[in-house]
Design an enzyme around this catalytic site. Structure first.
Site, short mmCIF file in Angstrom:
data_model
loop_
_atom_site.label_atom_id
_atom_site.label_comp_id
_atom_site.label_asym_id
_atom_site.label_seq_id
_atom_site.Cartn_x
_atom_site.Cartn_y
_atom_site.Cartn_z
N LYS A 35 0.83 -1.20 0.00
CA LYS A 35 0.00 0.00 0.00
C LYS A 35 0.86 1.26 0.00
O LYS A 35 0.60 2.19 -0.77
CB LYS A 35 -0.92 0.00 1.22
CG LYS A 35 -1.88 1.18 1.28
CD LYS A 35 -2.73 1.14 2.55
CE LYS A 35 -3.67 -0.04 2.54
NZ LYS A 35 -4.55 -0.03 3.75
N LYS A 207 -20.71 8.44 18.12
CA LYS A 207 -20.48 7.82 16.82
C LYS A 207 -21.39 6.61 16.62
O LYS A 207 -22.06 6.47 15.60
CB LYS A 207 -19.00 7.41 16.71
CG LYS A 207 -18.67 6.51 15.53
CD LYS A 207 -18.92 7.18 14.20
CE LYS A 207 -18.47 6.27 13.05
NZ LYS A 207 -18.69 6.88 11.74
N ASN A 211 -24.76 6.25 13.95
CA ASN A 211 -24.87 5.23 12.91
C ASN A 211 -26.07 4.30 13.16
O ASN A 211 -26.75 3.89 12.22
CB ASN A 211 -23.58 4.42 12.83
CG ASN A 211 -22.52 5.12 12.02
OD1 ASN A 211 -22.77 6.18 11.44
ND2 ASN A 211 -21.32 4.57 11.98
N LEU A 253 -34.31 8.07 3.96
CA LEU A 253 -35.66 7.53 3.79
C LEU A 253 -35.85 7.01 2.37
O LEU A 253 -36.93 7.14 1.79
CB LEU A 253 -36.71 8.60 4.11
CG LEU A 253 -36.89 8.96 5.59
CD1 LEU A 253 -37.92 10.07 5.75
CD2 LEU A 253 -37.29 7.74 6.40
N CYS A 263 -19.53 0.64 7.82
CA CYS A 263 -19.91 1.21 9.12
C CYS A 263 -21.17 0.60 9.72
O CYS A 263 -21.12 0.00 10.80
CB CYS A 263 -20.09 2.72 8.98
SG CYS A 263 -18.57 3.62 8.62
N ARG A 331 -17.95 -4.23 1.23
CA ARG A 331 -18.18 -4.81 2.55
C ARG A 331 -19.66 -4.83 2.90
O ARG A 331 -20.34 -3.82 2.91
CB ARG A 331 -17.38 -4.04 3.60
CG ARG A 331 -15.90 -4.34 3.57
CD ARG A 331 -15.11 -3.46 4.52
NE ARG A 331 -15.00 -2.10 4.02
CZ ARG A 331 -14.26 -1.15 4.60
NH1 ARG A 331 -13.61 -1.42 5.73
NH2 ARG A 331 -14.20 0.06 4.08
#
Length: 438
Positions: A35, A207, A211, A253, A263, A331
């Site tokens: 990387k 946090k 979420n 919505l 997340c 993911r």
């Protein structure tokens, strides 16, 4: 300021590049030689609109660099951000904090003067306390303060979110650390970005709570969509009608095949586990997690039903694989479950995604990857729209109908108007609306 970002994944790379763009001296550190070598060649390992240009500009300006070595950059740093991964731990769903604690130990060993260590990774409540304990017990002579500064970046809009945030949450009660964090974000004062200071544990929970609430909002409208299909209502009009209420708002919505990404799935599960550990279960979030998992499987059944109850031996075209547009992130994407359901049903699945196909190769079964929507649709008995990429919104439907064996579109993102699909002769199966017959 001299800033070190530990972890050059999505959060670390975006945050580091943007902080460099503010004028700070930033070094992004990662253990992956592949990387770091790619970044030094100017190759950005993730797809995020605008990120490559910011990285190139700040590397040329000498404000952004990359390193495999942690010790020297940390020794010279004013602030060190921890932005390593916190995936769901196998077996129990708790957040895996092994990378966070390993980074903390390495950072503490390298620190030479007063340093603020900031958790940018999403971590459960109490993680900052544990990092502080590690510092106190293993490095008692080091002058280190631990701060929580959670990220609120949306993939596909991360640059804008970092530079024009709704809020910047900083968890600390130490005045020296607070002054340092004010200086880190001082370049944002012209944007009037609100700095919200609170206790470290409160910051960590903000946090997860944010979420979880958004995931719950998505799940709510998805359940309303199912009801709409049964009673003949239109979920998009329902969403607009309730979203006009300022107490509710119109964001999140949009009915679809369920939430995914880096997340919401892991954070909702980690919050559930944390709440259970403290004997304060969050029943709404537990239900949200279960409903979302079931919904992805239900979408596979929806496609099969649209194909007459069987997909065995039929070619099915899937448009969109990533969990949302403008990212290459696969993911927990709904496409993974949907494609597997089609493969289990005996379908010949052909897929196309503008950015996600390379990442998808290690996650999907025996599917055929196409070069464009028309290639995968040729001879298909259904098109399934899973991700609402802009390029799918203006397809040539006359050409598609000519290419396809059976003109069926299962629109899991409601990007097409039923009346237009009827005009072009497609059987249209949207979410939360009546289907349109060909």
């Amino acid at each position: 300021m001299r800033i070190v970002m530990i972890g050059s994944g999505y959060v670390g790379l975006v945050s580091g590049a943007c902080l460099a763009d503010f004028g700070h001296q930033v070094i992004c550190v990662d253990k992956s030689a592949e990387k770091i070598e790619a970044l030094e060649r100017g190759e950005v390992p993730i797809f995020e609109p605008g990120l490559d240009a910011i990285i190139a500009h700040n590397r040329q300006a000498g404000r952004l660099s990359f390193s495999l070595d942690l010790a020297q950059p940390v020794a010279d740093a004013d602030v060190v951000f921890i932005a390593v991964g916190t995936p769901s731990r196998r077996g129990d769903g708790h957040a895996d904090l092994s990378y966070v604690y390993a980074a903390a130990r390495e950072i503490a060993a390298a620190v030479t003067g007063f340093t603020v260590v900031v958790t940018k990774s999403t971590v459960p409540v109490g993680t900052g306390d544990e990092i502080e304990r590690i510092f106190r017990e293993e490095f008692p002579d080091k002058d280190i303060k631990v701060v929580s500064n959670p990220e609120f970046l949306r993939e596909g809009a991360a640059i804008s979110d970092f530079k024009r945030p709704d809020r910047i949450v900083i968890g600390s009660e130490d005045e020296r650390a607070i002054d340092i964090m004010r200086e880190v974000y001082r370049p944002l004062y012209l944007n009037e970005a609100p700095l919200y200071f609170c206790e470290r544990r409160t910051s960590e929970l903000i946090k997860y709570a944010a979420n979880a609430f958004l995931a719950m909002k998505i799940t709510f409208i998805n359940e309303i969509a199912d009801l709409c299909e049964q009673i003949g209502a239109d979920v998009q009009k329902v969403a607009k009608g309730i979203g006009m209420d300022k107490r509710i708002g119109d964001k999140f919505l949009h009915a679809g095949p369920g939430y995914g990404g880096s997340c919401f799935p892991k954070d909702t599960l980690a919050l559930v586990k944390t709440a259970q550990d403290f004997d304060s279960p969050l029943r709404l979030i537990e239900t949200t997690v279960a409903i979302n998992d079931n919904r992805k499987r239900a979408m596979g059944r929806k496609v099969i039903a649209a194909c007459g109850g069987s997909v065995r031996g039929k070619k099915i075209a899937v448009l969109g694989l990533t969990f949302k547009p403008n990212t290459d992130d696969m993911r927990d994407a709904p496409s993974i479950t949907i494609v597997q359901a089609l493969l289990d049903g005996g379908a010949d699945v052909h897929v196309f995604d503008p950015e996600g196909m390379e990442a998808a190769r290690s996650m999907l079964g025996p599917v055929v990857y196409g070069k464009n929507p028309y290639e995968v649709a040729a001879g298909a008995e259904a098109i399934v729209v899973v991700t609402e990429w802009d390029e799918f919104r203006a397809l040539d439907f006359r050409r598609l109908k000519t290419e396809m064996k059976v003109p069926v579109i299962v629109d899991l993102r409601n990007i097409y108007k039923p009346e237009e699909m009827a005009k072009y002769g497609f059987a249209h199966f949207p979410i939360g609306k009546r289907k349109t017959k060909a």
